[in-house]
Scaffold this active site. Structure first.
Site, PDB file in Angstrom:
ATOM      1  N   GLY A   1      68.364 -67.834 -19.871  1.00  0.00           N
ATOM      2  CA  GLY A   1      67.413 -67.551 -20.930  1.00  0.00           C
ATOM      3  C   GLY A   1      66.167 -66.885 -20.379  1.00  0.00           C
ATOM      4  O   GLY A   1      65.906 -66.936 -19.173  1.00  0.00           O
TER       5      GLY A   1
ATOM      6  N   GLN B   1      57.476 -64.500 -19.896  1.00  0.00           N
ATOM      7  CA  GLN B   1      57.999 -64.204 -18.553  1.00  0.00           C
ATOM      8  C   GLN B   1      58.066 -62.707 -18.277  1.00  0.00           C
ATOM      9  O   GLN B   1      58.175 -62.303 -17.119  1.00  0.00           O
ATOM     10  CB  GLN B   1      59.399 -64.799 -18.384  1.00  0.00           C
TER      11      GLN B   1
ATOM     12  N   CYS C   1      64.536 -71.269 -12.722  1.00  0.00           N
ATOM     13  CA  CYS C   1      63.794 -70.401 -13.632  1.00  0.00           C
ATOM     14  C   CYS C   1      63.602 -69.045 -12.960  1.00  0.00           C
ATOM     15  O   CYS C   1      63.303 -68.990 -11.761  1.00  0.00           O
ATOM     16  CB  CYS C   1      62.433 -71.041 -13.931  1.00  0.00           C
ATOM     17  N   LEU C   2      63.767 -67.982 -13.748  1.00  0.00           N
ATOM     18  CA  LEU C   2      63.592 -66.638 -13.178  1.00  0.00           C
ATOM     19  C   LEU C   2      62.151 -66.391 -12.729  1.00  0.00           C
ATOM     20  O   LEU C   2      61.891 -65.472 -11.968  1.00  0.00           O
ATOM     21  CB  LEU C   2      64.018 -65.575 -14.208  1.00  0.00           C
TER      22      LEU C   2
ATOM     23  N   HIS D   1      63.847 -75.740 -22.200  1.00  0.00           N
ATOM     24  CA  HIS D   1      63.257 -75.035 -21.051  1.00  0.00           C
ATOM     25  C   HIS D   1      62.593 -73.740 -21.513  1.00  0.00           C
ATOM     26  O   HIS D   1      61.441 -73.462 -21.158  1.00  0.00           O
ATOM     27  CB  HIS D   1      64.351 -74.747 -20.005  1.00  0.00           C
ATOM     28  N   GLU D   2      63.316 -72.963 -22.306  1.00  0.00           N
ATOM     29  CA  GLU D   2      62.786 -71.658 -22.733  1.00  0.00           C
ATOM     30  C   GLU D   2      61.596 -71.819 -23.683  1.00  0.00           C
ATOM     31  O   GLU D   2      60.609 -71.086 -23.573  1.00  0.00           O
ATOM     32  CB  GLU D   2      63.880 -70.814 -23.391  1.00  0.00           C
TER      33      GLU D   2
ATOM     34  N   HIS E   1      58.222 -72.431 -22.183  1.00  0.00           N
ATOM     35  CA  HIS E   1      57.493 -71.237 -21.703  1.00  0.00           C
ATOM     36  C   HIS E   1      56.497 -70.731 -22.758  1.00  0.00           C
ATOM     37  O   HIS E   1      55.468 -70.157 -22.411  1.00  0.00           O
ATOM     38  CB  HIS E   1      58.464 -70.104 -21.375  1.00  0.00           C
TER      39      HIS E   1
HETATM   40 NI    NI Z   1      62.193 -70.462 -17.132  1.00  0.00          NI
END
Ligand code: NI
Length: 176
Positions: free
Chosen positions: A49, A54, A92-93, A134-135, A138
């Site tokens: 995701g 991000q 996480c990216l 999680h997403e 953000h």
């Molecule tokens: Ni993340």
């Protein structure tokens, strides 16, 4: 389509509370292009995701893999449906090459709008519930490292070598 640069831990935009997208703007070229570029970026980096902050855009928009399909969530609202927690290992990216165990509610209700402005209203469990939480974190400036069991934080290479540290002691005891 473009591959977007991903903000890394420490970039202030990851800590901002993102603003809602007015529903009448969802069909606009700007929002549709952002969705398209985020989708392309998610695939490029093989993520589960990606949230708009991000990619340096502080709006309440997420692109993620949900129920094995790519899915767009705009202005999502999450309601936990259980006190039961599920522990999974997250990455996480925006926190490159790290992993850690995180406990989250195991079942949630998700309400949002999709890329066409249609209403989404789902009950999700297990991994799908985790990815959504999680997403959506953000969008509130929260990163999984804020919620993780810090004793399990690991570099990806070490995680691959040793597994998750919260189960390592158990496994070693079982092998003795
Ligand atoms: Ni993340």
């Amino acid at each position: 389509m473009a591959i977007l640069k991903i903000a890394q831990l420490g970039h202030p935009i990851l800590r901002q509370v993102a603003v809602p997208i007015p529903p009448e703007r969802i069909g606009s070229p700007e929002v549709q292009e952002l969705i398209s570029n985020m989708s392309h970026t998610l695939h490029e980096y093989d993520g589960a995701g990606l949230a708009a902050p991000q990619v340096h855009v502080s709006v309440r928009l997420v692109v993620l893999i949900l129920l094995d399909e790519e899915c767009v969530l705009i202005n999502p609202i999450i309601t936990p449906l259980t006190d039961e927690l599920i522990r999974t290992v997250e990455g996480c990216l925006s926190v490159t090459n790290m992993r850690a165990a995180v406990d989250r509610p195991a079942k949630i209700r998700l309400q949002a709008l999709d890329e066409t402005g249609a209403e989404v209203d789902l009950e999700l469990e297990d991994f799908d519930a985790v990815v959504v939480q999680h997403e959506c974190d953000h969008l509130d400036g929260i990163i999984y490292v804020d919620r993780c069991d810090t004793t399990t934080l690991a570099f990806l290479g070490e995680y691959r070598r040793w597994g998750s540290l919260d189960t390592l002691a158990e496994r070693m005891a079982a092998e003795e």
